[in-house]
Design a protein around this motif. Structure first.
Motif, short mmCIF file in Angstrom:
data_model
loop_
_atom_site.label_atom_id
_atom_site.label_comp_id
_atom_site.label_asym_id
_atom_site.label_seq_id
_atom_site.Cartn_x
_atom_site.Cartn_y
_atom_site.Cartn_z
N LYS A 185 4.71 18.74 2.43
CA LYS A 185 5.97 19.18 1.83
C LYS A 185 6.42 18.24 0.71
CE LYS A 185 7.56 21.58 5.98
NZ LYS A 185 8.56 21.64 7.07
N LEU A 186 6.14 16.95 0.87
CA LEU A 186 6.55 15.98 -0.15
C LEU A 186 5.77 16.12 -1.45
CD1 LEU A 186 7.14 12.55 1.66
CD2 LEU A 186 8.81 14.24 0.95
N ILE A 187 4.50 16.53 -1.36
CA ILE A 187 3.67 16.58 -2.58
C ILE A 187 3.63 17.96 -3.21
CG2 ILE A 187 2.23 14.72 -1.66
CD1 ILE A 187 0.01 16.73 -1.20
N ALA A 188 4.16 18.96 -2.54
CA ALA A 188 4.06 20.35 -3.03
C ALA A 188 4.65 20.47 -4.43
CB ALA A 188 4.78 21.29 -2.07
N GLY A 189 3.80 20.92 -5.38
CA GLY A 189 4.24 21.20 -6.74
C GLY A 189 4.54 19.98 -7.59
N ARG A 190 4.24 18.79 -7.11
CA ARG A 190 4.57 17.58 -7.87
C ARG A 190 3.38 17.08 -8.69
NH1 ARG A 190 6.74 13.17 -3.99
NH2 ARG A 190 7.11 12.10 -5.97
N SER A 207 4.82 8.70 -8.33
CA SER A 207 4.90 7.91 -7.10
C SER A 207 5.21 8.82 -5.92
CB SER A 207 6.01 6.85 -7.24
OG SER A 207 6.27 6.23 -6.00
N LEU A 208 4.50 8.63 -4.83
CA LEU A 208 4.67 9.50 -3.66
C LEU A 208 6.07 9.36 -3.06
CD1 LEU A 208 3.56 11.47 -1.55
CD2 LEU A 208 2.55 9.51 -0.36
N GLU A 229 0.83 -1.20 0.00
CA GLU A 229 0.00 0.00 0.00
C GLU A 229 0.86 1.25 0.00
OE1 GLU A 229 -3.68 -2.08 2.53
OE2 GLU A 229 -2.30 -0.69 3.51
N VAL A 230 1.93 1.23 0.79
CA VAL A 230 2.84 2.39 0.85
C VAL A 230 3.54 2.59 -0.49
CG1 VAL A 230 4.92 3.34 1.93
CG2 VAL A 230 3.21 2.16 3.33
N ALA A 231 4.09 1.51 -1.04
CA ALA A 231 4.86 1.61 -2.28
C ALA A 231 4.01 2.06 -3.46
CB ALA A 231 5.51 0.26 -2.58
N SER A 232 2.73 1.75 -3.44
CA SER A 232 1.86 2.07 -4.59
C SER A 232 1.23 3.46 -4.52
CB SER A 232 0.75 1.02 -4.71
OG SER A 232 -0.11 1.07 -3.58
N LEU A 233 1.44 4.19 -3.43
CA LEU A 233 0.81 5.51 -3.29
C LEU A 233 1.33 6.50 -4.33
CD1 LEU A 233 0.74 5.98 0.60
CD2 LEU A 233 -1.21 5.53 -0.91
N LYS A 234 0.41 7.30 -4.86
CA LYS A 234 0.74 8.38 -5.78
C LYS A 234 0.58 9.72 -5.06
CE LYS A 234 0.92 5.38 -9.20
NZ LYS A 234 2.23 4.94 -9.75
N VAL A 235 1.18 10.74 -5.62
CA VAL A 235 1.06 12.09 -5.05
C VAL A 235 -0.40 12.48 -4.92
CG1 VAL A 235 1.55 14.55 -5.46
CG2 VAL A 235 3.33 12.82 -5.88
N GLY A 236 -1.20 12.15 -5.94
CA GLY A 236 -2.61 12.52 -5.95
C GLY A 236 -3.48 11.74 -4.98
N ASP A 237 -2.91 10.77 -4.30
CA ASP A 237 -3.68 9.98 -3.33
C ASP A 237 -3.77 10.67 -1.98
OD1 ASP A 237 -4.10 7.93 -5.17
OD2 ASP A 237 -2.27 6.85 -4.57
#
Length: 320
Positions: free
Chosen positions: A210-215, A220-221, A158-166
């Motif tokens: 902070k990890l998803i900002a502007g991505r 992949s997250l 579940e962790v590995a498959s996460l996308k930024v948009g999730d």
């Protein structure tokens, strides 16, 4: 091999296999192909769709024995998947009184060689490992992945498959106003599709922001595969001196988080909801067993103390 192939009846086969998730489907198909290759090796010609239950039971029994002997008692999952793959293609064999010999030897295999049990990872050990990943391995995204796995009772896939948009952050107008933590969507979980996790920690939610900002939302997250994430976990385990603690695995994070929640008097029903368990009975036994396993763990007190310092000063140690 053509006659024995799992793909002999393509349309029926596709629709029957479509009942399970892609990962399970792939595992079952691989195992059934191995079973078919075994049949061909022995000069046996039969159709998985048309053979009698007794015939399939006899050949599955021989296949289980073959896998056991060829792998010194290992690869039980392959033999188990072969049986359940056949059952998936032949729903008439689902009843427990069908394939009695194959079921019996698999049960005996399980009894003689029980699966490894992954002990729960204590909270402070998790924080020490996450800091090792952040500071020594210089992998801040993966460090956040470990912290997220604890907060949301995540499985490794579940962790590995996460996308930024999730990730939906606090203030997202699609959700009720006033939320202080992020919501994470799991497109494909072990117990079903389109599940969500509401994080408990505002700090970890801030790290995600902070990890998803502007991505790109499709990226992949954390940028790691399941195998890579598992490898990093084991490097951190070694780096923290935990190589002598048997069977700590990534799944120990989920086990540890659920066990800790119960020890903190979180109601069982809430733990089940957070962990997305379907069966309360199995989850209760799993978590209660975790409490006993925690007692028996022999972990360096300095590591636990350092982990507690990191936990209490998380923003100071993690500059995400």
């Amino acid at each position: 091999m053509a006659r024995n192939s799992v793909y002999t009846r393509r349309t029926a086969n596709f629709l029957l296999l479509a009942r399970v998730k892609a990962k399970t489907r792939a595992a079952y198909s691989k195992a059934v192909k191995a079973f078919c290759a075994f049949l061909e090796l022995r000069g046996v010609r039969l159709s998985l769709f048309d053979a009698s239950a007794a015939t399939l039971d006899r050949h599955l029994l021989l296949f289980v024995e073959y896998v056991f002997d060829e792998n010194d008692g290992k690869k039980r999952q392959l033999a188990t998947n072969a049986m359940y793959g056949v059952i998936l293609l032949r729903p008439d064999l689902k009843a427990k009184d069908k394939l009695p010999s194959a079921r019996a030897v698999l049960q005996g295999w399980q009894t003689a060689f029980p699966s490894k049990k992954y002990p729960p990872l204590p909270k402070y050990v998790l924080y020490a490992m996450a800091y090792y990943v952040y500071d020594v391995l210089s992998l801040p995204k993966v460090a956040v992945a470990l912290l997220l796995a604890w907060d949301g009772f995540f499985r490794i896939g579940e962790v590995a498959s996460l996308k930024v948009g999730d990730v939906a952050l606090p203030g997202d107008l699609r959700f009720p106003v006033g939320r202080r933590t992020a919501v994470v969507a799991i497109k494909e979980a072990k117990t079903g599709r389109n599940q969500t996790v509401r994080l408990r920690s505002p700090i970890i939610s801030g790290f995600l922001a902070k990890l998803i900002a502007g991505r790109d939302k499709k990226k992949s997250l954390f940028g790691v595969s399941t195998s890579r994430l598992r490898s990093i976990f084991h490097k951190a385990r070694q780096g923290c001196g935990l190589h002598r603690v048997p069977h700590f695995a990534f799944h120990s994070i989920r086990h540890g988080a659920a066990t800790a929640a119960l020890l903190e008097d979180v109601p069982l029903q809430e733990v089940l909801r957070r962990g997305r368990w379907k069966a309360a009975t199995s989850a209760r036994h799993y978590i209660q067993e975790g409490e006993a396993m925690l007692v028996s763990l022999q972990i360096d007190t300095e590591l636990l103390y350092n982990g507690s310092l990191i936990f209490r000063n998380i923003k100071k140690f993690f500059k995400i």
